[in-house]
Design a protein around this motif. Structure first.
Motif, PDB file in Angstrom:
ATOM      1  N   UNK A 209     -24.771 -22.892 -35.628  1.00 24.45           N
ATOM      2  CA  UNK A 209     -25.169 -21.645 -36.308  1.00 24.45           C
ATOM      3  C   UNK A 209     -24.177 -20.490 -35.447  1.00 24.45           C
ATOM      4  N   UNK A 210     -22.869 -21.032 -35.322  1.00 24.27           N
ATOM      5  CA  UNK A 210     -21.891 -20.231 -34.866  1.00 24.27           C
ATOM      6  C   UNK A 210     -21.013 -19.639 -35.847  1.00 24.27           C
ATOM      7  N   UNK A 211     -20.732 -20.432 -36.848  1.00 30.22           N
ATOM      8  CA  UNK A 211     -20.096 -19.394 -37.996  1.00 30.22           C
ATOM      9  C   UNK A 211     -20.687 -20.295 -39.167  1.00 30.22           C
ATOM     10  N   UNK A 212     -20.461 -19.564 -40.348  1.00 33.66           N
ATOM     11  CA  UNK A 212     -20.917 -19.994 -41.500  1.00 33.66           C
ATOM     12  C   UNK A 212     -19.475 -20.050 -42.660  1.00 33.66           C
ATOM     13  N   UNK A 213     -19.615 -21.209 -43.220  1.00 39.39           N
ATOM     14  CA  UNK A 213     -18.309 -21.358 -44.312  1.00 39.39           C
ATOM     15  C   UNK A 213     -18.702 -21.384 -45.481  1.00 39.39           C
ATOM     16  N   UNK A 214     -19.866 -22.364 -45.969  1.00 45.30           N
ATOM     17  CA  UNK A 214     -20.035 -22.503 -47.241  1.00 45.30           C
ATOM     18  C   UNK A 214     -21.726 -22.790 -47.394  1.00 45.30           C
ATOM     19  N   UNK A 215     -22.279 -22.633 -48.628  1.00 41.10           N
ATOM     20  CA  UNK A 215     -23.915 -22.552 -48.395  1.00 41.10           C
ATOM     21  C   UNK A 215     -24.208 -24.217 -48.236  1.00 41.10           C
ATOM     22  N   UNK A 216     -25.326 -24.199 -47.701  1.00 41.09           N
ATOM     23  CA  UNK A 216     -25.532 -25.508 -47.107  1.00 41.09           C
ATOM     24  C   UNK A 216     -26.686 -26.203 -48.046  1.00 41.09           C
ATOM     25  N   UNK A 217     -26.831 -27.527 -48.225  1.00 42.05           N
ATOM     26  CA  UNK A 217     -27.664 -28.087 -49.065  1.00 42.05           C
ATOM     27  C   UNK A 217     -28.668 -29.211 -48.122  1.00 42.05           C
ATOM     28  N   UNK A 218     -29.955 -28.877 -48.034  1.00 39.78           N
ATOM     29  CA  UNK A 218     -30.759 -29.824 -47.432  1.00 39.78           C
ATOM     30  C   UNK A 218     -31.299 -30.690 -48.479  1.00 39.78           C
ATOM     31  N   UNK A 219     -31.363 -32.082 -48.080  1.00 31.76           N
ATOM     32  CA  UNK A 219     -32.007 -32.981 -48.970  1.00 31.76           C
ATOM     33  C   UNK A 219     -32.438 -34.240 -48.400  1.00 31.76           C
ATOM     34  N   UNK A 220     -33.591 -34.493 -48.923  1.00 33.24           N
ATOM     35  CA  UNK A 220     -34.386 -35.856 -48.213  1.00 33.24           C
ATOM     36  C   UNK A 220     -33.504 -37.093 -48.151  1.00 33.24           C
ATOM     37  N   UNK A 221     -33.938 -37.982 -47.434  1.00 27.33           N
ATOM     38  CA  UNK A 221     -33.219 -39.233 -47.217  1.00 27.33           C
ATOM     39  C   UNK A 221     -33.655 -40.286 -48.282  1.00 27.33           C
ATOM     40  N   UNK A 222     -34.650 -39.924 -48.857  1.00 31.32           N
ATOM     41  CA  UNK A 222     -35.099 -40.980 -49.766  1.00 31.32           C
ATOM     42  C   UNK A 222     -36.203 -42.089 -49.168  1.00 31.32           C
ATOM     43  N   UNK A 223     -37.112 -42.322 -49.726  1.00 29.95           N
ATOM     44  CA  UNK A 223     -38.073 -43.400 -49.366  1.00 29.95           C
ATOM     45  C   UNK A 223     -38.742 -44.042 -50.528  1.00 29.95           C
ATOM     46  N   UNK A 224     -39.672 -44.806 -50.232  1.00 29.95           N
ATOM     47  CA  UNK A 224     -40.379 -45.672 -51.445  1.00 29.95           C
ATOM     48  C   UNK A 224     -41.148 -44.786 -52.290  1.00 29.95           C
ATOM     49  N   UNK A 225     -41.119 -43.486 -52.052  1.00 31.45           N
ATOM     50  CA  UNK A 225     -41.901 -42.474 -52.904  1.00 31.45           C
ATOM     51  C   UNK A 225     -40.812 -42.005 -53.955  1.00 31.45           C
TER      52      UNK A 225
END
Length: 413
Positions: free
Chosen positions: A287-303
């Motif tokens: 959180x020192x600089x911002x360059x591009x929008x960030x995507x949060x995505x789950x790693x995946x599991x049995x669900x």
């Protein structure tokens, strides 16, 4: 967020880009083309700059490369790329800077390694010649110490002095101290030869993470020169990315570092711009600089046995990075946008609410619906086989509606 206060350093102007003095931490990179090959070098400089590199360094090691530099700089400028180009000199820099004044003027900064230009030996004429060129053309210099080419006379002297101590330090600690002494003594010599402190950047590069942290903490405690941080050889793939992130990230968290580079070894025909993206992600993660929008995505599991959420997350992340060169000039603050693409209902709605835009795709045995959240509130629920296209439309409309309005507010203010 808890980041220690920035180490106080003197600001240096590198071709219009400010390094140190509390200015934003600068991302830099280096070409791996033959500098004498003007077309290849121009193409790579432009690719690195478009990826976000704010300084680009090129090797200047012979007559042919020195002659090519002004052509490279001129061509890059013709394409509208204003990135400052830095010359990397070893062994014969004193000869090239004197022989090719057009090259010396074209470069925005010179990189000098004191371990291979005679500094610390009986005569320091070569080092002095390079500093005098920097003074004549009003160019800043990075004095870059490298443990693979450390001044051996200095190291020997310090090793001998250490042996005489009642409680001698281990050899590695002495080497770290020798690197710091080499950098600071060279900087003081440069000042003695007429180069201002506001024209000096220091670095002390090693290839191990713990050694990097140790030597830069020592260097920061000894001086207020602007500091360039990075491993000298980070390595291939995930090893190089992780090592760079660990070392640079810890130092930045300590408040140490004014410009950074991730010296990654690319795969054959690999994308050199990866090192720029890694640096940007380090700064954005802290959180020192911002360059591009960030995507949060789950790693995946049995669900999440479907790969659809992975496809959508990758599609959106690629789209966001591709759009940024255009969006940056149209939308204020869009680089801080957060998007969540989740694969089931366990964390999907919660993560989506924390993002500007979020979608929770159906997991195994869940209803075939995808709730979409906008600024923390449920906006709509998507169904069918066009979820990706519909969510992209929502994303584009959100960017245009939210960040165009901010841009207008900025103009009016």
């Amino acid at each position: 967020m808890s980041v220690n206060p920035r180490h106080r350093t003197v600001a240096v102007n590198v071709g219009g880009v400010w390094v140190g003095g509390g200015h934003p931490i600068v991302v830099q990179s280096m070409t791996n083309t033959d500098t004498a090959d003007v077309q290849s070098t121009v193409n790579q400089v432009m690719a690195l700059a478009k990826a976000g590199s704010e300084l680009v360094r090129v090797t200047v090691n012979n007559d042919e490369s020195a002659i090519a530099v002004p052509k490279i700089v001129e061509t890059v400028r013709m394409f509208g790329i204003k990135v400052p180009i830095v010359g990397d000199f070893h062994y014969n820099g004193h000869l090239l800077l004197k022989k090719y004044p057009d090259m010396a003027r074209a470069l925005a900064k010179y990189r000098i390694n004191p371990g291979n230009v005679n500094i610390g030996k009986k005569h320091d004429d070569n080092f002095r010649t390079m500093i005098e060129a920097a003074v004549e053309y009003d160019r800043p210099v990075r004095i870059g110490v490298n443990w693979g080419s450390l001044d051996q006379s200095l190291l020997t002297r310090m090793m001998d002095e250490n042996k005489l101590k009642s409680d001698p330090e281990d050899a590695k600690t002495v080497m770290m101290r020798a690197m710091v002494v080499s950098a600071t003594e060279s900087a003081r010599s440069a000042e003695k030869f007429g180069l201002g402190k506001d024209h000096i950047i220091l670095s002390a590069k090693v290839s191990g993470v713990q050694d990097l942290i140790t030597v830069y903490r020592m260097l920061a405690a000894e001086c207020d020169y602007a500091l360039h941080v990075g491993l000298t050889e980070a390595g291939l793939g995930s090893k190089g990315i992780v090592a760079s992130t660990a070392g640079i990230g810890i130092l930045l968290q300590d408040g140490i570092g004014d410009t950074i580079r991730a010296s990654l070894t690319p795969l054959p025909n690999g994308d050199r711009s990866e090192e720029v993206i890694v640096c940007q992600q380090i700064l954005q993660a802290l959180e020192l600089r911002s360059f591009t929008p960030q995507v949060t995505a789950c790693p995946g599991c049995g669900r999440t046995t479907s790969t659809y959420f992975q496809y959508l997350a990758d599609q959106i992340q690629t789209y966001l990075r591709t759009q940024m060169p255009t969006w940056r000039s149209k939308y204020t603050g869009v680089e801080e946008m957060k998007v969540a693409v989740m694969g089931c209902v366990v964390n999907g709605p919660g993560e989506s609410k924390h993002a500007n835009l979020g979608i929770s795709l159906p997991g195994t045995f869940e209803d075939p619906v995808a709730p979409v959240y906008v600024d923390g509130k449920l906006s709509c629920t998507l169904r069918g086989d066009k979820i990706a296209e519909e969510f992209m439309d929502i994303l584009n409309n959100y960017v245009d509606r939210t960040y165009a309005a901010r841009a207008a507010e900025t103009i009016e203010a």
